[in-house]
Write an enzyme that holds these catalytic residues in place. Structure first.
Site, short mmCIF file in Angstrom:
data_model
loop_
_atom_site.label_atom_id
_atom_site.label_comp_id
_atom_site.label_asym_id
_atom_site.label_seq_id
_atom_site.Cartn_x
_atom_site.Cartn_y
_atom_site.Cartn_z
N TRP A 196 -0.42 -15.94 6.10
CA TRP A 196 0.21 -14.61 6.09
C TRP A 196 -0.67 -13.60 5.36
CZ3 TRP A 196 2.53 -19.27 5.54
CH2 TRP A 196 3.40 -19.64 6.57
N HIS A 197 -2.00 -13.70 5.61
CA HIS A 197 -2.97 -12.77 5.05
C HIS A 197 -3.66 -11.99 6.16
CE1 HIS A 197 -3.38 -15.57 1.27
NE2 HIS A 197 -2.22 -14.92 1.31
N ALA A 212 0.83 -1.21 0.00
CA ALA A 212 0.00 0.00 0.00
C ALA A 212 0.86 1.25 0.00
CB ALA A 212 -0.93 -0.01 1.21
N VAL A 217 9.33 4.31 12.53
CA VAL A 217 8.50 5.30 13.19
C VAL A 217 8.17 4.81 14.60
CG1 VAL A 217 6.24 6.43 13.19
CG2 VAL A 217 7.57 6.25 11.06
N GLY A 250 5.26 -7.26 2.07
CA GLY A 250 4.96 -8.64 1.74
C GLY A 250 5.16 -8.97 0.28
N TRP A 262 10.61 -8.88 10.46
CA TRP A 262 10.59 -8.41 11.84
C TRP A 262 10.95 -9.62 12.71
CZ3 TRP A 262 9.93 -3.37 13.19
CH2 TRP A 262 9.42 -2.50 12.20
#
Length: 566
Positions: free
Chosen positions: A502-503, A13, A230, A96, A63
């Site tokens: 992983w959705h 995104a 952030v 992803g 991560w």
């Protein structure tokens, strides 16, 4: 400097938003990505690889401390808490899309009509189709369902190039009564098909590769700040005015007219919660001042529960060198469960289970509930400290209908493994589990390379030795023949071995003004807060019957289009 837009997260995104918003020369745009940059000419070869297993298991792109519960968590019986599992959440530009399986699946028209029915006005199938088309450059098909000018090329590998295993599975599907479909995104009916992939010339095309190309990066009004985590959203009252971040270890503040959080369905709600936006009681328990009491933040986390039937592939059935792709076809079918729309099940046919020598010998059929009904998952904070990963509880199979469909699917596919068509290519079917042991062997290193090369030679040896190795070292607790006949054993196996794919989605859902669980409006604007928007899979009112990358790209295209139109 005050930016017009700061985008928190350079995944699918975020890459779209950075491209589209900076296309207007008057917009000053800052894109912050916690992971490494992937500019043209410096994309790691593991990411470019058409076979995704190398990037997926590479710790540089994850991560590392993120762990999740997939099984149902009982807060009344803490002694029965299920084990934590490592969760391979991408931490690299492209998110992803830089490590996933590259499946360019849209889902069904009914998925988006459901979104609108759940309160997301303007998100019906007819509303979203133009933006699916805007994403893609279809290399195979034209017509009303396909885009030809988008930034992400999509294509299919057709049956003439399939390996022996893929061809045998197709014959098994045909023998079971399923029809062949050329175009999964053009015909929304049951059948098997070549999967649509975001891939060109046998190389991955991530969102970062497609949307953050050299021409886009040359724009003077776009700044890409990689290795930038952030730590805090900054506010003046109830207006978000910027972010605080660590840029390559150095603390920095950035100011903006609007902040767009695009950090995914796990980390986006965590950003909001740390800013005091979420369920008031839970925030106060952590000593966080409540800025906006929004009960839905972090709630109703969804994924697609799945389980695998695996088998040993005969040497002549393995990947044939014509492509690095390992998933060439898939099956969509209808379970027939009451109250569930058709086409609710998805089976990915995997002709290579890992990068190493043993992985090249093991095939799997990954059975997924794509119209899942389990939506009791949640993301919540472990502490106020931004360095601490959130607590993630998927609560897969909390709706028993999801469990029952996986049980039925395991036996449907298990029966095909015992049939003549598939028997040409495989032997020794077994129930597979993505356990910690499998994860450890999947890490790319010399030790695993040497060990699997030795075991692979044994597996290609006598039948009795192969069966002994599979039973002794690969199967974890349950035998295939046992699960095909024993309901209690099958349920226990699925509850233990069932995982998501992983959705992660739906934790900051958009919805109507009168929906107490809606976090944003239908353009991702956070309710009760000015200058703050969420744009990623956490907006979904329900997880679609699709791999979530293309619905996420579509969502970002649609919202950025509205923003640019004023």
């Amino acid at each position: 400097m005050i930016y017009d837009y700061i985008i928190v997260g350079g995944g699918s995104a975020g890459s779209v938003m950075a491209n589209r918003l900076s296309a207007k020369s008057g917009n000053q745009v800052l894109l912050c990505e916690a992971g490494q940059d992937t500019p043209d000419g410096k994309v790691p070869p593991e990411i470019l690889d058409s076979y995704p297993g190398t990037a997926y298991f590479d710790p540089r792109f994850h991560w590392q401390d993120l762990k999740v519960h997939t099984q149902i968590v009982s807060h009344n019986r803490p002694e029965e808490r299920p084990p934590l599992r490592k969760y391979e959440q991408a931490r690299v530009l492209g998110g992803g899309s830089s490590i996933n399986g590259q499946l360019a699946n849209r889902g069904a028209p009914a998925d988006y009509d459901e979104w609108e029915a759940k309160g997301a006005a303007g998100w019906s199938w007819n509303d979203v189709l133009p933006f699916f088309k805007k994403v893609e450059r279809d290399m195979d098909f034209d017509g009303p369902f396909h885009g030809k000018e988008g930034r992400i090329p999509v294509r299919r590998i057709f049956p003439d190039l399939w390996n022996g295993h893929a061809k045998a599975v197709a014959e098994a599907f045909k023998a079971a009564g399923y029809n062949y479909i050329d175009d999964q995104n053009g015909e929304y009916r049951d059948g098997y098909f070549p999967i649509t992939i975001s891939n060109l010339y046998d190389r991955r095309v991530s969102a970062a590769i497609g949307y953050l190309d050299n021409g886009t990066r040359a724009r003077p009004n776009l700044t890409i700040s990689a290795e930038t985590q952030v730590s805090e959203l900054l506010f003046e009252g109830t207006r978000c005015v910027g972010v605080k971040a660590l840029v390559q270890g150095r603390e920095t503040e950035f100011r903006a007219n609007e902040v767009i959080v695009s950090s995914g369905a796990i980390h986006s709600p965590a950003h909001l919660l740390r800013a005091g936006i979420g369920p008031a009681g839970a925030l106060r328990d952590l000593g966080i001042d409540v800025r906006a009491d929004l009960s839905g933040v972090g709630q109703r986390l969804m994924d697609h529960p799945s389980v695998s039937v695996s088998s040993f592939m005969k040497p002549e059935a393995r990947l044939n060198g014509l492509t690095r792709r390992h998933i060439l076809l898939a099956l969509r079918y209808t379970s027939g469960v009451d109250g569930v729309a058709p086409g609710d099940m998805f089976v990915a046919v995997v002709s290579k289970s890992a990068w190493h020598a043993v992985g090249e010998q093991i095939a799997s059929q990954l059975i997924c509930v794509y119209k899942t009904l389990s939506e009791t998952g949640q993301v919540r904070l472990a502490s106020r400290d931004w360095r601490a990963e959130p607590i993630v509880e998927f609560n897969l199979l909390s709706d028993r209908r999801d469990l029952e469909r996986l049980m039925d699917g395991f036996r449907r596919l298990g029966a095909m493994h015992m049939g003549a068509a598939l028997g040409q290519a495989i032997s020794d079917p077994f129930p597979a589990s993505y356990s910690d042991r499998v994860r450890q062997i999947g890490v790319v290193n010399d030790k695993n390379r040497r060990m699997t090369a030795f075991v692979a030679k044994l597996l290609d040896g006598p039948d009795w030795l192969r069966r002994w190795i599979i039973d002794r070292f690969i199967v974890e607790g349950y035998r295939f023949d046992q699960l095909m006949t024993d309901d209690e054993a099958l349920e226990a196996f699925i509850r233990t071995a069932g995982i998501g794919v992983w959705h992660a989605s739906c934790t900051c859902r958009m919805g109507a003004d009168d929906d107490p669980m809606a976090v944003t409006d239908n353009q991702g604007r956070v309710r009760g807060i000015a200058g703050l928007r969420v744009v990623d899979a956490s907006l979904f009112p329900a997880v679609p019957c699709a791999n979530t990358n293309f619905p996420t790209l579509m969502t970002a295209e649609k919202i950025s289009d509205t923003m640019l139109a004023g």
